[in-house]
Design an enzyme around this catalytic site. Structure first.
Site, short mmCIF file in Angstrom:
data_model
loop_
_atom_site.label_atom_id
_atom_site.label_comp_id
_atom_site.label_asym_id
_atom_site.label_seq_id
_atom_site.Cartn_x
_atom_site.Cartn_y
_atom_site.Cartn_z
N LYS A 194 0.99 5.21 0.59
CA LYS A 194 2.43 4.99 0.72
C LYS A 194 2.93 4.33 -0.55
O LYS A 194 2.70 3.15 -0.78
CB LYS A 194 2.77 4.11 1.92
CG LYS A 194 4.29 4.13 2.17
CD LYS A 194 4.83 2.89 2.84
CE LYS A 194 5.24 1.80 1.90
NZ LYS A 194 6.32 2.10 0.95
N GLY A 247 0.50 -5.86 -3.75
CA GLY A 247 1.91 -6.22 -3.63
C GLY A 247 2.06 -7.73 -3.56
O GLY A 247 1.19 -8.47 -4.01
N SER A 248 3.15 -8.14 -2.95
CA SER A 248 3.48 -9.57 -2.97
C SER A 248 2.64 -10.36 -1.95
O SER A 248 2.12 -9.78 -0.99
CB SER A 248 4.97 -9.74 -2.65
OG SER A 248 5.21 -9.25 -1.36
N THR A 251 4.08 -10.09 1.79
CA THR A 251 3.72 -8.83 2.46
C THR A 251 2.22 -8.78 2.72
O THR A 251 1.77 -8.32 3.77
CB THR A 251 4.17 -7.61 1.62
OG1 THR A 251 5.53 -7.77 1.27
CG2 THR A 251 4.00 -6.31 2.37
N GLY A 252 1.43 -9.27 1.76
CA GLY A 252 -0.03 -9.29 1.95
C GLY A 252 -0.43 -10.10 3.17
O GLY A 252 -1.31 -9.70 3.94
N GLU A 270 -4.66 -7.20 -2.91
CA GLU A 270 -4.44 -7.64 -4.30
C GLU A 270 -3.03 -8.16 -4.38
O GLU A 270 -2.07 -7.38 -4.37
CB GLU A 270 -4.60 -6.46 -5.28
CG GLU A 270 -5.98 -5.84 -5.31
CD GLU A 270 -7.04 -6.76 -5.86
OE1 GLU A 270 -6.68 -7.83 -6.41
OE2 GLU A 270 -8.22 -6.44 -5.70
N CYS A 304 1.12 -8.20 -12.29
CA CYS A 304 0.65 -9.27 -11.39
C CYS A 304 -0.22 -10.27 -12.11
O CYS A 304 -0.23 -11.44 -11.78
CB CYS A 304 -0.11 -8.66 -10.23
SG CYS A 304 -1.44 -7.60 -10.78
N GLU A 401 6.28 -17.47 -8.17
CA GLU A 401 6.15 -16.27 -9.00
C GLU A 401 7.52 -15.67 -9.27
O GLU A 401 8.33 -15.51 -8.35
CB GLU A 401 5.29 -15.23 -8.27
CG GLU A 401 5.03 -13.99 -9.11
CD GLU A 401 4.29 -12.89 -8.34
OE1 GLU A 401 4.65 -12.63 -7.18
OE2 GLU A 401 3.35 -12.33 -8.91
#
Ligand code: NDP
Length: 497
Positions: A194, A247-248, A251-252, A270, A304, A401
């Site tokens: 996705k 991703g962030s 969300t992780g 990651e 990142c 971040e």
């Protein structure tokens, strides 16, 4: 300023109707909703894409599962590697088309799209291709009792885990997808990817090239749509054997929670960070400034592993900030399609607004904005590369971040205090140390909390070197031999004879 001409194949691709790629076919899907792809350099819509839904997720997961148990299971390890090598050849053959699409969707300067999203992706594929015939178990001696002279032997097998769901961010829409795809396919897994809604186009084209490379239908599937919709359906699908997410951190964490709740338990996460770059006092000012530019400002800081916290010996601080501001003022900011551009726009409007609000936050907190700190007066999502002198380690921009072209600087005098400051964060993706005293660097190495530490360099990744975060920056490792553990199950077999 002169922009390169868009290839006819790029404009033709943009004009197409876009949706998903399932079981070897580009489809529009059954949902009526569409979403737009916006060029961040102009703010204009360049393509429309059909939202995916539960139907598309079911189709893709079923296709991936059928291929996993059928055609891909029947494909020899060597041939799996050959498939990845042929895909690498085709990425390079179509390199300009893919690089232009990437720059149009993400705002990445074209030279960087060519070098990383296409060139490095081909290298990663070749690296993973080499592993396909080298994934192995071991034989073991067993000490079970023998009453009637029976003997035992045991061995382990590394078996592919199944259908892997890959959730991809917008900053490297091809390269990060290729990291997941290469690791999965070489191990014998199949994938459903996705992409981010901001960059849904490039992997649709890569999937077509995968078919041309001879990768069987169903092995690679792409479902476009929102994280909350398509992402959730994928993660809770009964055929999902593993999720690999980049991703962030928020969300992780959501994905980690969902994985546990649904008994999936296999996840590689990651995530982001607030990475530190520390310069020791033996480094001259010019070298420090070169290092800061390498560590913090590539791809508008939307990497990142890029550094956002910079620690400078107090004797050098004023000179570093002065020279850095001069160097940034000479940086060429402009169209991603201009080959001389060094810095393009931020990748999307939401991110642009977030960065503007962080400039405001820094002002409100009384941090000193030494350079930049505002948007550019032009269409698109351009901001100035920015230099901030923090008041203390408690400034928001020393802690949160930004994922943007913002370096925040703090001076130090004591190296013990420096290590404590570098580690005083919930994150731990990457860090760098800059010094000519390699003995000192080696002694500090084990004390710095990060998944990857660079010495006298920053941001560069290599497929041979494991990559991933510690603390809140993630779980699991990509690349090196470390990926094998995350894409295979270890089966033990004990035999009596
Ligand atoms: P997000 O976490 O917002 O999104 C990443 C992907 O997750 C997108 O495809 C998004 O879909 C999807 N997603 C969002 N919500 C869900 C959900 N509930 N379930 C399933 N999928 C979901 O990150 P960004 O795309 O904004 O990327 C930037 C972030 O990624 C930065 O914080 C950066 O640090 C991190 N990053 C980390 C890297 C690493 O290797 N550690 C590398 C690159 C980026 P959609 O947006 O379409 O809704």
């Amino acid at each position: 300023m002169s922009e390169i001409n868009l290839l006819e194949s790029v404009t033709a691709f943009l004009r197409r109707s876009h949706g998903h790629y399932i079981n070897g076919v580009s489809i529009l899907g059954q949902e009526n909703e569409t979403f737009s792809v916006v060029n961040p350099a102009t703010g204009e819509t360049i393509a429309m894409v059909n939202q995916g839904g539960e139907n598309e997720v079911n189709q893709a997961m079923q296709a991936a599962s059928t291929a996993f148990h059928g055609v891909w299971a029947e494909t020899s390890p060597m041939e799996r590697g050959n498939c990845l090598n042929r895909l690498a050849d085709l990425l390079l053959k179509n390199s300009e088309q893919l690089a232009q699409l990437e720059s149009l969707c993400s705002g990445k300067p074209i030279q960087l799209s060519r070098m990383l999203d296409v060139g490095a992706s081909a290298d990663y594929l070749r690296y993973f291709a080499g592993w396909s015939s080298k994934i192995s178990g071991e034989t073991l001696d067993v000490s079970l009792p023998s009453f009637k002279g029976e003997k035992y032997t045991a061995f382990t097998r590394r078996e592919p885990i199944g259908v892997v769901v890959g959730i991809i961010p917008w900053n490297f829409s091809i390269m990060i997808a290729i990291w997941k795809l290469g690791a999965a396919l070489t191990s014998g897994c199949t994938v459903v990817l996705k992409p981010s809604e901001y960059t849904p186009l490039t992997m649709l084209r890569v999937a077509e090239l995968a078919k041309e490379a001879g990768i069987p239908d169903g092995v690679i599937n792409i479902v476009n749509g929102s994280g909350a919709g398509v992402g959730t359906h994928l993660l809770t699908h009964p055929l999902c054997a593993k999720v690999t997410f980049t991703g962030s951190v928020p969300t992780g964490k959501l994905i980690g929670k969902s994985v546990m709740e649904h008994g999936l338990f296999r996840a590689t996460l990651e995530l982001g960070g607030k990475n530190a770059a520390a310069f020791l006092s033996d480094m001259p000012v010019e070298k420090i400034v070169d290092g800061v530019l390498e560590a913090g400002y590539m791809n508008q800081g939307q990497i990142c592993a890029a550094a956002e916290r910079f620690y400078i010996p107090s004797v050098h601080m004023d000179a570093v900030l002065k020279l850095l501001s001069e160097r940034l003022s000479a940086m060429k900011i402009g169209s991603p399609l201009d080959e001389t551009t060094e810095m393009g726009p931020l990748a999307n409007k939401e991110h642009y607004e977030k960065i503007l609000s962080l400039f405001e936050k820094a002002r409100q907190e009384g941090s000193e904005i030494v350079y930049g700190g505002h948007a550019l007066e032009r269409k698109g999502f351009f901001v100035m590369p920015t230099v901030i002198r923090a008041k203390s380690a408690d400034d928001t921009l020393m802690k949160e971040e930004t994922f943007g072209p913002i370096g925040t600087f703090l001076s130090y005098d004591d190296e013990e205090e420096l290590i404590a400051m570098m580690n005083a964060t919930p994150f731990g993706l990457s860090a760098s140390l800059w010094t000519n005293d390699l003995g000192k660097a080696m002694r500090m190495t084990s004390r710095i909390e990060a998944g990857i530490l660079w010495i006298n360099m920053h941001t560069f990744l290599d497929p041979a070197v494991p990559f991933g975060g510690v603390k809140s920056s993630g779980m699991g490792r990509e690349f090196g031999s470390a990926f094998i553990e995350h894409y295979t199950e270890l089966k033990s077999v004990i035999m009596r004879y």
